[in-house]
Every structure is written in structure tokens, then in C-alpha cells.
Design a protein around this motif. Structure first.
Motif, PDB file in Angstrom:
ATOM      1  N   TYR A 135       0.957  -1.262  -0.007  1.00  0.00           N
ATOM      2  CA  TYR A 135      -0.119   0.087  -0.090  1.00  0.00           C
ATOM      3  C   TYR A 135       0.950   1.197  -0.031  1.00  0.00           C
ATOM      4  CZ  TYR A 135      -3.688  -3.231   0.684  1.00  0.00           C
ATOM      5  OH  TYR A 135      -4.551  -4.311   0.596  1.00  0.00           O
ATOM      6  N   GLN A 136       2.212   1.220  -0.190  1.00  0.00           N
ATOM      7  CA  GLN A 136       3.160   2.119  -0.398  1.00  0.00           C
ATOM      8  C   GLN A 136       2.983   3.249   0.798  1.00  0.00           C
ATOM      9  OE1 GLN A 136       1.993   4.105  -4.094  1.00  0.00           O
ATOM     10  NE2 GLN A 136       2.822   2.576  -5.231  1.00  0.00           N
ATOM     11  N   LEU A 137       2.998   2.517   1.929  1.00  0.00           N
ATOM     12  CA  LEU A 137       3.182   3.231   3.154  1.00  0.00           C
ATOM     13  C   LEU A 137       4.601   3.349   3.680  1.00  0.00           C
ATOM     14  CD1 LEU A 137       0.017   1.559   5.276  1.00  0.00           C
ATOM     15  CD2 LEU A 137       0.259   3.781   4.035  1.00  0.00           C
ATOM     16  N   GLU A 138       5.041   4.537   3.928  1.00  0.00           N
ATOM     17  CA  GLU A 138       6.541   4.628   4.337  1.00  0.00           C
ATOM     18  C   GLU A 138       6.866   4.702   5.696  1.00  0.00           C
ATOM     19  OE1 GLU A 138       9.122   4.789   1.976  1.00  0.00           O
ATOM     20  OE2 GLU A 138       7.632   4.592   0.211  1.00  0.00           O
ATOM     21  N   TYR A 139       6.480   3.474   6.372  1.00  0.00           N
ATOM     22  CA  TYR A 139       6.970   3.463   7.732  1.00  0.00           C
ATOM     23  C   TYR A 139       8.196   3.833   8.222  1.00  0.00           C
ATOM     24  CZ  TYR A 139       9.231  -1.074   7.713  1.00  0.00           C
ATOM     25  OH  TYR A 139      10.285  -2.094   7.443  1.00  0.00           O
ATOM     26  N   LYS A 140       9.152   3.498   7.425  1.00  0.00           N
ATOM     27  CA  LYS A 140      10.505   3.751   7.705  1.00  0.00           C
ATOM     28  C   LYS A 140      10.988   5.331   7.857  1.00  0.00           C
ATOM     29  CE  LYS A 140      12.543  -0.261   5.663  1.00  0.00           C
ATOM     30  NZ  LYS A 140      13.356  -0.777   4.580  1.00  0.00           N
ATOM     31  N   ILE A 147       5.085   7.440  13.140  1.00  0.00           N
ATOM     32  CA  ILE A 147       5.396   8.255  14.286  1.00  0.00           C
ATOM     33  C   ILE A 147       5.136   7.524  15.674  1.00  0.00           C
ATOM     34  CG2 ILE A 147       4.781  10.320  15.787  1.00  0.00           C
ATOM     35  CD1 ILE A 147       3.967  11.677  13.136  1.00  0.00           C
ATOM     36  N   VAL A 148       4.089   6.657  15.653  1.00  0.00           N
ATOM     37  CA  VAL A 148       3.677   6.147  16.910  1.00  0.00           C
ATOM     38  C   VAL A 148       3.330   4.639  16.724  1.00  0.00           C
ATOM     39  CG1 VAL A 148       2.135   5.981  18.848  1.00  0.00           C
ATOM     40  CG2 VAL A 148       3.004   8.125  18.202  1.00  0.00           C
ATOM     41  N   GLN A 149       3.514   3.726  17.344  1.00  0.00           N
ATOM     42  CA  GLN A 149       2.889   2.410  17.160  1.00  0.00           C
ATOM     43  C   GLN A 149       2.167   2.039  18.475  1.00  0.00           C
ATOM     44  OE1 GLN A 149       6.015  -0.861  16.479  1.00  0.00           O
ATOM     45  NE2 GLN A 149       7.578   0.729  17.255  1.00  0.00           N
ATOM     46  N   ALA A 150       0.963   1.267  18.065  1.00  0.00           N
ATOM     47  CA  ALA A 150       0.369   1.094  19.603  1.00  0.00           C
ATOM     48  C   ALA A 150      -0.260  -0.272  19.317  1.00  0.00           C
ATOM     49  CB  ALA A 150      -0.797   1.704  19.883  1.00  0.00           C
ATOM     50  N   TYR A 162      12.804  -6.551  22.866  1.00  0.00           N
ATOM     51  CA  TYR A 162      14.155  -7.347  22.071  1.00  0.00           C
ATOM     52  C   TYR A 162      13.479  -7.931  20.757  1.00  0.00           C
ATOM     53  CZ  TYR A 162      16.200  -5.829  26.280  1.00  0.00           C
ATOM     54  OH  TYR A 162      16.613  -5.098  27.346  1.00  0.00           O
ATOM     55  N   GLN A 163      12.412  -8.738  20.849  1.00  0.00           N
ATOM     56  CA  GLN A 163      12.161  -9.553  19.806  1.00  0.00           C
ATOM     57  C   GLN A 163      10.717  -9.344  19.273  1.00  0.00           C
ATOM     58  OE1 GLN A 163      14.046 -11.571  18.050  1.00  0.00           O
ATOM     59  NE2 GLN A 163      15.788 -10.761  19.413  1.00  0.00           N
ATOM     60  N   GLY A 164      10.095  -8.528  19.632  1.00  0.00           N
ATOM     61  CA  GLY A 164       8.592  -8.255  19.046  1.00  0.00           C
ATOM     62  C   GLY A 164       8.684  -7.184  17.991  1.00  0.00           C
ATOM     63  N   LEU A 165       7.410  -7.259  17.443  1.00  0.00           N
ATOM     64  CA  LEU A 165       7.138  -6.470  16.224  1.00  0.00           C
ATOM     65  C   LEU A 165       7.569  -4.967  16.528  1.00  0.00           C
ATOM     66  CD1 LEU A 165       5.817  -5.736  13.454  1.00  0.00           C
ATOM     67  CD2 LEU A 165       3.808  -5.607  14.722  1.00  0.00           C
ATOM     68  N   ARG A 166       7.244  -4.368  17.607  1.00  0.00           N
ATOM     69  CA  ARG A 166       7.980  -3.103  18.113  1.00  0.00           C
ATOM     70  C   ARG A 166       9.338  -2.965  17.782  1.00  0.00           C
ATOM     71  NH1 ARG A 166       8.294  -1.515  24.480  1.00  0.00           N
ATOM     72  NH2 ARG A 166       9.816  -0.091  24.373  1.00  0.00           N
ATOM     73  N   SER A 167      10.150  -3.759  18.357  1.00  0.00           N
ATOM     74  CA  SER A 167      11.724  -3.577  18.238  1.00  0.00           C
ATOM     75  C   SER A 167      11.961  -3.831  16.795  1.00  0.00           C
ATOM     76  CB  SER A 167      12.402  -4.652  19.106  1.00  0.00           C
ATOM     77  OG  SER A 167      12.049  -6.183  18.579  1.00  0.00           O
ATOM     78  N   ASN A 170      13.277   2.296  12.196  1.00  0.00           N
ATOM     79  CA  ASN A 170      12.885   3.760  12.305  1.00  0.00           C
ATOM     80  C   ASN A 170      12.935   4.101  13.616  1.00  0.00           C
ATOM     81  OD1 ASN A 170      11.538   6.114  12.613  1.00  0.00           O
ATOM     82  ND2 ASN A 170       9.887   5.778  11.491  1.00  0.00           N
ATOM     83  N   PRO A 171      14.140   4.395  14.262  1.00  0.00           N
ATOM     84  CA  PRO A 171      14.414   4.766  15.604  1.00  0.00           C
ATOM     85  C   PRO A 171      13.534   5.811  16.148  1.00  0.00           C
ATOM     86  CG  PRO A 171      16.436   4.659  14.416  1.00  0.00           C
ATOM     87  CD  PRO A 171      15.246   4.536  13.237  1.00  0.00           C
ATOM     88  N   ARG A 172      13.171   6.788  15.397  1.00  0.00           N
ATOM     89  CA  ARG A 172      12.212   7.702  15.937  1.00  0.00           C
ATOM     90  C   ARG A 172      10.660   7.504  16.502  1.00  0.00           C
ATOM     91  NH1 ARG A 172      11.474  11.538  11.739  1.00  0.00           N
ATOM     92  NH2 ARG A 172      11.326   9.475  10.559  1.00  0.00           N
TER      93      ARG A 172
END
Length: 124
Positions: A47-52, A56-59, A70-75, A81-83
Motif C-alpha cells: 500500500y506504499q506506506l513509508e513506515y521507515k 510516528i507512533v505504534q500501539a 527485544y524480539q517483538g514487532l515493536r523492536s 525507524n528509531p524515532r
């Protein structure tokens, strides 16, 4: 038993209006953090989403394969995208609260069922 990966995007338009869109609902064949990340990456590419650059936020809820440090989708996302910031999904927390409250009181169960029925009749 099926596990689904749901991707919802919330954004603000140029006019300042908050929008929310369901982007994808897919069966998660691999529910490890890496597997979920691969599915997430594929959905974003499709879908051409530039998540990198633009995420901004993931929930997420509290499951470790999603929010694991350390091993989750979040990490895995934060490595790309460290920001990006992680927060608990407050809708999930509210849902857990309502479910627990309903288990503890017959009066609350009746009230919630009445409220849902009323909304259904009111809308239709």
C-alpha cells in the motif's frame, strides 16, 4: 484457531482533521515478532506506506510478540525507524476493563446489553 494481523493507520489531513483507515486484515501465518514484522513490511510495501520515514507512533496490546522490547514487532520496526514511539493501545486497555467489569456484576451486564440494543435500534 486463526490469528489476524490488523493494520490501522491514523493520520491528520492538511486541514487538521484526524482520519483513521483500516489498511489490512490478514491471517498471521507466523506469529513471532519477526513473522509479524515481515507481514507488516509486506503490507506497507503493498500500500506504499513509508513506515521507515513517516511512522510516528505504534500501539499494541500487551502480547510479547507485538510489544516485546527485544524480539517483538515493536523492536523490529524501531530498528528500521528509531524515532517511532511505542504506546499501549488504550482501546485494548478499555476493552479489558469492560470485560472484567462485566464479569463482576449482573447489573452491569444488563446495562451494557441494554445500551448496545438501544444504539442498534436508534441507528436503524
Amino acid at each position: 484457531c486463526w490469528v489476524c494481523l490488523v493494520v490501522v493507520v491514523r493520520f491528520v489531513t492538511y486541514n487538521g482533521i484526524i482520519q483513521e483507515r483500516l489498511v489490512a486484515l490478514e491471517v498471521a501465518r507466523d506469529t513471532s515478532g519477526r513473522g509479524l514484522f515481515n507481514s507488516f513490511s509486506n503490507i506497507c510495501a503493498k500500500y506504499q506506506l513509508e513506515y521507515k520515514k513517516e511512522l510516528i507512533v505504534q500501539a499494541y496490546d500487551g502480547i510479547s510478540t507485538m510489544q516485546g522490547e527485544y524480539q517483538g514487532l515493536r523492536s523490529h520496526i524501531q530498528l528500521q525507524n528509531p524515532r517511532v514511539t511505542y504506546i499501549w493501545c488504550f482501546a485494548h486497555i478499555l476493552n479489558l476493563f469492560v470485560v472484567d467489569a462485566c464479569k463482576s456484576s449482573v447489573d452491569i451486564k444488563i446495562f451494557i446489553c441494554f445500551d448496545i440494543s438501544f444504539d442498534y435500534i436508534h441507528v436503524s
